[in-house]
Scaffold this active site. Structure first.
Site, PDB file in Angstrom:
ATOM      1  CG  ASP A   1     179.259   9.120  39.766  1.00 35.90           C
ATOM      2  OD1 ASP A   1     179.495  10.266  39.330  1.00 35.90           O
ATOM      3  OD2 ASP A   1     178.164   8.534  39.651  1.00 35.90           O
TER       4      ASP A   1
ATOM      5  CG  ASP B   1     182.041   4.717  38.628  1.00 33.83           C
ATOM      6  OD1 ASP B   1     182.604   5.375  39.534  1.00 33.83           O
ATOM      7  OD2 ASP B   1     180.900   4.259  38.742  1.00 33.83           O
TER       8      ASP B   1
ATOM      9  CG  ASP C   1     181.915   2.160  42.730  1.00 39.94           C
ATOM     10  OD1 ASP C   1     182.285   1.217  43.471  1.00 39.94           O
ATOM     11  OD2 ASP C   1     180.742   2.565  42.656  1.00 39.94           O
TER      12      ASP C   1
ATOM     13  CD  GLU D   1     181.637   5.621  44.735  1.00 36.90           C
ATOM     14  OE1 GLU D   1     182.804   5.210  44.568  1.00 36.90           O
ATOM     15  OE2 GLU D   1     180.918   6.042  43.834  1.00 36.90           O
TER      16      GLU D   1
END
Ligand code: 0RA
Length: 643
Positions: free
Chosen positions: A512, A510, A508, A435
């Site tokens: 997103d 998180d 990641d 990403e």
């Protein structure tokens, strides 16, 4: 629990002493090679223990003797499964002279050998029986209520440590079985049960076995609790799956019948979407690789709709609808019960019994024809949707030809952003899908370029739930992905052309990251499912924290490990939370996430991909209410991820 075992039909005249030695050897064998019996000793195998026990209760319910099945996660890490069935018999076995319940708990039996007339409806993926659960548990206790008493026995690592003892009296009409066990931490790589995973399976069982009431709870104040009970069975299942979709007709079509001891149930609903969602089951086991029952159903759908469109003069003679046209927007649950199922395929989730195809095909042909004749408005709506699909398929074919000329589908070109590896041997080559450009940069510097390739993806890829193939092929990020893999897409996907045998998603930790991972999983599920069934898709596990004290550095992959470590080290421990992959330097990324010697990769299963797809349908669907419910239910996770 096999009937043969409890009835002792095939036990001949061996004496108990000899058999008991075999029993212990058998259970020792289970402990030596657990994966042979439960598939693996990771999280999957762990949860499989619970399914195995629950399946026995489901069998009792399907035999008409039990209504309620409860699962409780206890605070000591054990799990309890209880039912209100007849209770496992406790009388001494005529040949073995030990209580039948003890035999059931300790005797390994050849899985899948069931009496033909009273076939097992469930039986578990491996159908190994509760004695395997017993062998793989530090301790297990069984409590049987029947004949006016509570009977109890305890085992450790599969061996009885008490006789079957009467613990108390109860009204003689109260019956049931309770099994409680603690998985052995020396066998399993993890021993924590996941509430969501278990409740997902219980919900599924409640849909597949109409009328059963299933509940799951976590012991203690304010613990989670869920209850599942569907009088509508698989019709309710369809409405649940389509809760965020727009149906073209209601209620779902329900077809059912039995022949040669094979029970068939199918429920179908067409929606305004473009994807096909067929969930097939054999004896309550999800057959993600399909098989003869599914082939029979598909053949019948294509045949019956084409026949009907002609006899009702709904289509021009020369128009021939293909199966895929008819299945566009279809949600279907097919559940068959087969006395002696043969499971095949990579993950043993494909039905092999050849006799089943014809039986399913004939039954669905007949019942669907009746339905269409009696429901002309529904028939017309579905057919007009299929005609649109046919036209779109033509457009997609043209788009595909166009992209093929540009070298996208035949592996001729490679995307500019791909940092390829030196090896051309797919069996050792890995592709990291990363990403963002900054993490992509770290990965490029940190990797072993001999066999590790990096493809950075920027931003969001397309949500494939709401697009047909032609639109999907227009998305830049998806095109780069298809080109890098080199194996085509959809019907034309060819595993033998795949340029890497490990495709690793690295996003990641998180919201997103989770979002992008979900999108990618949905894409692979919809357009390259073989990559998943063939076990070639993985998720990288980057650490969540770095804990530092003086010169010592530790990486933690869970909050729990971080908390433990901080306790051990304090004072003076410095905790750094990694918000993204980009915060790690190339060396750290290699060491923690990419080095085969030290990294952990999670293999993606079909269940993972289906769950991702479901998340997407709910989050992106047209209906507001399910989305609200989903966000509320997951709000806690989201805030935890978000800090
Ligand atoms: C065979 C015979 C009988 C009960 C069961 C099996 C039984 C097994 C399990 C496993 C979990 N829950 C269960 N409940 C029942 C009883 C036969 C009789 O009472 O006549």
């Amino acid at each position: 629990m096999s009937d043969e075992l409890l009835a002792g039909a095939d036990l001949g005249s061996e004496v108990y002493d000899e058999r008991s030695i075999e029993v212990l050897e058998g259970l020792e064998g289970v402990r030596k090679r657990p994966a042979m019996y439960i598939g693996s000793t990771d999280s999957h195998g762990l949860h499989h223990l619970v399914y195995e026990v629950v399946d026995n209760s489901v069998d009792e319910a399907m035999a008409g003797h039990c209504k309620n099945i409860n699962v409780t996660l206890l605070s000591d890490g054990s799990v309890e499964v209880s039912d209100d069935g007849r209770g496992i018999p406790v009388k001494p076995h005529p040949v073995h002279k030990v209580p039948a319940v003890e035999l059931a708990m300790t005797r390994l039996h050849a899985g899948g050998k069931f009496k033909k007339d009273a076939y097992k409806v469930s039986g578990g993926l491996h159908g190994v029986g509760v004695s395997v659960v017993n062998a793989l548990s530090t301790w297990l206790e069984v409590r049987v209520q029947r004949d006016g008493h509570i009977h109890h026995q305890r085992y450790e690592r599969g061996r009885p440590v008490t006789p079957v003892t009467v613990k108390g009296d109860i009204p003689s009409d109260r019956t049931g079985t309770t099994v409680t066990f603690l998985p052995d931490p020396t066998i399993f790589s993890m021993v924590e049960f996941n509430f969501e995973v278990l409740s997902h399976r219980l919900r599924e069982l409640a849909f597949l076995n109409r009328g059963i009431r299933m509940s799951i709870q976590r012991e203690g104040e304010g613990g989670q609790r869920e209850e599942f009970h569907y009088e509508g069975g698989i019709v309710s299942f369809i409405s649940y799956i389509d809760r965020s979709r727009k149906p073209l007709h209601q209620p779902p079509i329900y077809l059912q019948g039995e022949k040669d001891n094979i029970c068939i149930e199918a429920a179908m609903e067409w929606t305004d979407g473009y994807n096909e969602n067929i969930f097939s089951y054999v004896n309550n086991i999800s057959t993600t690789e399909g098989g003869t029952h599914l082939s029979g159903l598909k053949a019948a759908l294509t045949r019956t709709f084409n026949d009907h469109s002609r006899s009702a003069n709904l289509l021009k003679k020369e128009v021939q609808l293909q199966g895929e046209d008819l299945r566009e927007g279809l949600t279907c649950v097919l559940s068959v019960k087969v006395p002696e199922p043969q499971f095949e395929g990579q993950t043993k989730t494909k039905l092999g019994n050849s006799e089943v195809k014809g039986i399913v095909e004939n039954l669905i042909n007949e019942k669907l024809r009746e339905y269409l004749e009696e429901h002309p408005r529904e028939a017309e709506k579905i057919l007009s949707k299929a005609v649109q699909a046919l036209q779109a398929r033509e457009a997609a074919r043209k788009a595909r030809e166009l992209t093929r000329r540009k070298g996208l589908l035949d592996g001729a070109g490679l995307p500019g952003k791909l940092a390829d590896c030196q090896s051309k041997d797919p069996t050792i080559s890995e592709l990291y899908i990363v990403e963002g450009d900054s993490a992509g940069g770290s990965a490029k510097q940190g990797r072993d370029r001999g066999y590790q390739a990096i493809l950075p993806l920027r931003g969001k890829i397309l949500n494939v739930e709401k697009s047909r193939l032609d639109k999907v092929l227009g998305n830049t990020e998806i095109r780069a992905l298809i080109m890098a893999l080199g194996a085509g897409i959809g019907d034309e996907f060819d595993l033998s052309c795949l340029r890497y045998h490990k495709i690793i998603l690295m996003t990641d930790a998180d919201v997103d990251g989770a979002h992008i991972r979900t999108l990618l999983l949905t894409f692979f599920y919809r357009f390259m499912a073989e990559l998943i069934t063939d076990g070639k898709l993985f998720i990288a596990q980057p650490p969540l924290y770095r804990v530092k004290k003086a010169k010592q550095e530790y990486y933690c992959f869970t909050d729990r490990r971080k908390d433990e470590l901080v306790k051990e080290l304090s004072p003076g421990a410095i905790v750094q939370r990694y918000k993204g992959l980009g915060e790690m330097n190339p060396g750290q990324l290699w060491e923690t996430t990419m080095d085969p010697q030290s990294r952990t990769l999670l293999k993606v299963t079909m269940e993972d991909a289906i769950a991702a797809d479901e998340v997407f349908t709910v989050l992106m669907g047209d209906e507001v209410q399910p989305r609200k419910e989903f966000i509320e239910a997951h709000a806690k996770e989201v805030t935890e991820l978000d800090i």
